[in-house]
Write a protein that holds these residues in place. Structure first.
Motif, PDB file in Angstrom:
ATOM      1  N   LYS A 239       0.872  -1.166   0.000  1.00  0.00           N
ATOM      2  CA  LYS A 239       0.000   0.000   0.000  1.00  0.00           C
ATOM      3  C   LYS A 239       0.911   1.218   0.000  1.00  0.00           C
ATOM      4  O   LYS A 239       1.965   1.156   0.597  1.00  0.00           O
ATOM      5  CB  LYS A 239      -0.897   0.008   1.249  1.00  0.00           C
ATOM      6  N   PRO A 240       0.551   2.298  -0.645  1.00  0.00           N
ATOM      7  CA  PRO A 240      -0.737   2.521  -1.304  1.00  0.00           C
ATOM      8  C   PRO A 240      -0.930   1.596  -2.513  1.00  0.00           C
ATOM      9  O   PRO A 240       0.028   1.181  -3.149  1.00  0.00           O
ATOM     10  CB  PRO A 240      -0.696   3.980  -1.728  1.00  0.00           C
ATOM     11  N   ILE A 241      -2.182   1.299  -2.786  1.00  0.00           N
ATOM     12  CA  ILE A 241      -2.546   0.361  -3.838  1.00  0.00           C
ATOM     13  C   ILE A 241      -2.377   1.006  -5.212  1.00  0.00           C
ATOM     14  O   ILE A 241      -2.900   2.080  -5.476  1.00  0.00           O
ATOM     15  CB  ILE A 241      -4.020  -0.089  -3.675  1.00  0.00           C
ATOM     16  N   ASP A 242      -1.654   0.316  -6.061  1.00  0.00           N
ATOM     17  CA  ASP A 242      -1.542   0.688  -7.471  1.00  0.00           C
ATOM     18  C   ASP A 242      -2.652  -0.092  -8.180  1.00  0.00           C
ATOM     19  O   ASP A 242      -2.643  -1.324  -8.181  1.00  0.00           O
ATOM     20  CB  ASP A 242      -0.158   0.299  -7.986  1.00  0.00           C
ATOM     21  N   THR A 243      -3.617   0.616  -8.766  1.00  0.00           N
ATOM     22  CA  THR A 243      -4.787  -0.070  -9.333  1.00  0.00           C
ATOM     23  C   THR A 243      -4.414  -1.014 -10.469  1.00  0.00           C
ATOM     24  O   THR A 243      -5.021  -2.073 -10.608  1.00  0.00           O
ATOM     25  CB  THR A 243      -5.865   0.929  -9.797  1.00  0.00           C
ATOM     26  N   GLU A 244      -3.428  -0.662 -11.262  1.00  0.00           N
ATOM     27  CA  GLU A 244      -3.015  -1.553 -12.357  1.00  0.00           C
ATOM     28  C   GLU A 244      -2.448  -2.860 -11.799  1.00  0.00           C
ATOM     29  O   GLU A 244      -2.763  -3.945 -12.281  1.00  0.00           O
ATOM     30  CB  GLU A 244      -1.978  -0.857 -13.238  1.00  0.00           C
ATOM     31  N   GLN A 245      -1.618  -2.750 -10.766  1.00  0.00           N
ATOM     32  CA  GLN A 245      -1.070  -3.952 -10.131  1.00  0.00           C
ATOM     33  C   GLN A 245      -2.189  -4.772  -9.493  1.00  0.00           C
ATOM     34  O   GLN A 245      -2.209  -5.996  -9.594  1.00  0.00           O
ATOM     35  CB  GLN A 245      -0.026  -3.575  -9.071  1.00  0.00           C
ATOM     36  N   PHE A 246      -3.125  -4.097  -8.841  1.00  0.00           N
ATOM     37  CA  PHE A 246      -4.217  -4.809  -8.187  1.00  0.00           C
ATOM     38  C   PHE A 246      -5.056  -5.573  -9.210  1.00  0.00           C
ATOM     39  O   PHE A 246      -5.405  -6.737  -8.986  1.00  0.00           O
ATOM     40  CB  PHE A 246      -5.103  -3.855  -7.367  1.00  0.00           C
ATOM     41  N   ILE A 247      -5.371  -4.927 -10.327  1.00  0.00           N
ATOM     42  CA  ILE A 247      -6.138  -5.591 -11.387  1.00  0.00           C
ATOM     43  C   ILE A 247      -5.385  -6.824 -11.900  1.00  0.00           C
ATOM     44  O   ILE A 247      -5.979  -7.871 -12.135  1.00  0.00           O
ATOM     45  CB  ILE A 247      -6.428  -4.612 -12.555  1.00  0.00           C
ATOM     46  N   ALA A 248      -4.067  -6.719 -12.059  1.00  0.00           N
ATOM     47  CA  ALA A 248      -3.262  -7.857 -12.522  1.00  0.00           C
ATOM     48  C   ALA A 248      -3.321  -9.011 -11.525  1.00  0.00           C
ATOM     49  O   ALA A 248      -3.481 -10.180 -11.911  1.00  0.00           O
ATOM     50  CB  ALA A 248      -1.818  -7.420 -12.763  1.00  0.00           C
ATOM     51  N   VAL A 249      -3.215  -8.702 -10.238  1.00  0.00           N
ATOM     52  CA  VAL A 249      -3.277  -9.729  -9.194  1.00  0.00           C
ATOM     53  C   VAL A 249      -4.673 -10.354  -9.153  1.00  0.00           C
ATOM     54  O   VAL A 249      -4.815 -11.575  -9.086  1.00  0.00           O
ATOM     55  CB  VAL A 249      -2.878  -9.133  -7.823  1.00  0.00           C
TER      56      VAL A 249
END
Length: 131
Positions: free
Chosen positions: A103-113
């Protein structure tokens, strides 16, 4: 897929819930590990997005409870931390996490995970860091 987001930061919680639901999943939220345990007993969750440091029951304790529950044997855990990856890699519980992210959350990384753990491909329309 039914997903439970567990975070004591309402802004992060709301952002993740919106992001996950925009990908077609059912999402619920819990404010801490104790709140999440109550919801686990009532719901049928396939994936948990769990914050590390929370009051009443932290993310480590919650993850252990989830992974020790035979009914949730196939459930996946995305573990989020502000403490840095190096600090949590040494934890005895680290092997319980299917994925760990900073965190902070990177939305692109989160979507990939999310895509990897749900075996679906998503597109991220916005690139931003939330935390």
């Amino acid at each position: 897929m039914n997903i439970l987001v567990v975070d004591d930061n309402k802004a992060v919680q709301d952002m993740l819930c919106e992001l996950i639901s925009s990908q077609g999943h059912n999402v619920d939220k819990a404010i801490n590990g104790l709140d999440a345990l109550g919801k686990v007993q009532q719901g049928n969750y396939h994936l948990f997005v769990i914050d590390h440091l929370m009051p009443l029951m932290n993310g480590l304790q919650l993850t252990k409870n989830i992974k020790n529950n035979p009914a949730l044997a196939g459930a996946k855990v995305i573990f989020m931390t502000t403490q840095g990856m190096e600090s949590i890699k040494g934890l005895a519980e680290f092997s319980l996490f299917d994925k760990a992210i900073d965190k902070p959350i990177d939305t692109e990384q989160f979507i990939a995970v999310l895509s990897e753990l749900t075996a679906t491909n998503y597109e991220c329309d916005t690139l931003q860091v939330i935390g």
